[in-house]
Enzyme design. Structure first.
Site, PDB file in Angstrom:
ATOM      1  N   TYR A 196      -0.989  -1.058  10.467  1.00  0.00           N
ATOM      2  CA  TYR A 196      -1.126  -1.389   9.042  1.00  0.00           C
ATOM      3  C   TYR A 196       0.010  -0.763   8.233  1.00  0.00           C
ATOM      4  O   TYR A 196       0.667  -1.434   7.431  1.00  0.00           O
ATOM      5  CB  TYR A 196      -2.482  -0.887   8.535  1.00  0.00           C
ATOM      6  CG  TYR A 196      -2.733  -1.187   7.068  1.00  0.00           C
ATOM      7  CD1 TYR A 196      -3.059  -2.475   6.654  1.00  0.00           C
ATOM      8  CD2 TYR A 196      -2.639  -0.188   6.109  1.00  0.00           C
ATOM      9  CE1 TYR A 196      -3.290  -2.753   5.310  1.00  0.00           C
ATOM     10  CE2 TYR A 196      -2.875  -0.452   4.763  1.00  0.00           C
ATOM     11  CZ  TYR A 196      -3.199  -1.736   4.364  1.00  0.00           C
ATOM     12  OH  TYR A 196      -3.420  -2.012   3.032  1.00  0.00           O
ATOM     13  N   SER A 229       0.851  -1.186   0.000  1.00  0.00           N
ATOM     14  CA  SER A 229       0.000   0.000   0.000  1.00  0.00           C
ATOM     15  C   SER A 229       0.886   1.235   0.000  1.00  0.00           C
ATOM     16  O   SER A 229       1.996   1.205   0.554  1.00  0.00           O
ATOM     17  CB  SER A 229      -0.868  -0.001   1.268  1.00  0.00           C
ATOM     18  OG  SER A 229      -1.474   1.259   1.457  1.00  0.00           O
TER      19      SER A 229
END
Ligand SMILES: NC(=O)c1ccc[n+]([C@@H]2O[C@H](COP(=O)([O-])OP(=O)(O)OC[C@H]3O[C@@H](n4cnc5c(N)ncnc54)[C@H](OP(=O)(O)O)[C@@H]3O)[C@@H](O)[C@H]2O)c1
Length: 239
Positions: free
Chosen positions: A161, A145
């Protein structure tokens, strides 16, 4: 379109988290490109349903990337059915932070996030990369990401995350460096903010767009030397 076959040998690709969200679309697009797709999912029933939707030769696998035993059994089954895994898409991921921001620290969330997003991908690489090296061909795609990009950090939201994806990016570089010259190419792909269980309904990108860069990297043609990179929309993204 990338190279997906060698003579009459069809390449086999294992997609983790292949029964939901972007993983379904990665599996479908790779099947459309002629690869034999192994759809990994924690629920075999869910994987079977996706395989029925894909049709052709797609194979369901029960696979939990946090379990070494599950990985061992799934990779054994994959080898029995296809002869070996030529391409690995480490797509499985979790986002467990909720509204937490740094410096809030939740050790359980951090451990669980790293267990799937980093260690899961690492365990999978350990299980399949030696076979790729022996074959002199392999593609590993780590679905990461932009949140993992050190260069792009602009807030302390989603701390576990983000850190898990930064670490996954580092794993990508290390694996790529270690496998240089073996025929195994290792890259990281950011799907962008995409509608899914994780991305939610308001995301601007559909799963087809989210799957595009991972699929492109999974099908880099023979002779291509793209490795150790981080890409979004098929273009380099800063680390
Ligand atoms: N959506 C976005 O905006 C976005 C943006 C950037 C990056 N990403 C990345 O894209 C990837 C796919 O995300 P998504 O948006 O499709 O999310 P999703 O809809 O929540 O799907 C996550 C997938 O990961 C699987 N998974 C989770 N834990 C697992 C485990 N222990 N073992 C095996 N599979 C496991 C899930 O399988 P189950 O069905 O078994 O739960 C599911 O298939 C993730 O790596 C995510 O970080 C997504």
């Amino acid at each position: 379109m990338g190279d997906t076959s060698m003579g009459d040998i069809t390449r086999a690709v294992l997609v983790t988290g292949g029964a939901r969200g972007i993983g379904v679309e990665i599996s479908r697009q790779l099947a459309d490109r002629g690869l034999r797709v192994l759809v990994g999912a924690r629920s075999r029933d869910a994987a079977e349903e996706v395989c029925r939707g894909i049709g052709g030769s797609a194979i369901p696998l029960a696979l939990d990337v946090t379990s070494a035993e599950s990985i061992r059994e799934a990779v054994w089954e994959a080898r029995e059915l296809t002869g070996g895994v030529d391409v690995l898409v480490n797509n499985a991921g979790v986002s467990l932070d909720g509204h937490r921001k740094t410096p809030d620290f939740d050790e359980d969330v951090l451990r669980a996030t790293l267990d799937t997003n980093l260690a899961g991908a690492w365990r999978m690489a350990e299980a399949v990369v030696p076979g790729m090296v022996r074959a002199g061909y392999g593609r590993v795609v780590n679905v990461t990401s932009s949140y993992g990009s050190l260069a792009l950090i602009d807030s302390g939201r989603h701390p576990a995350y983000r850190i898990s994806k930064t670490a996954l990016n580092a794993l990508t570089r290390m694996l790529a460096a270690e496998l240089s010259g073996t025929g195994v190419l290792v890259n990281a792909a950011d799907p962008g903010w995409t509608r899914s269980g994780m991305g939610g309904a308001a995301a601007p990108r559909g799963p087809e767009e989210g799957a595009d860069t991972p699929v492109w990297l999974a099908t880099l043609p023979e002779g291509d030397d793209t490795t150790g990179g981080l890409f979004a929309e098929r273009k380099p993204l800063p680390w």
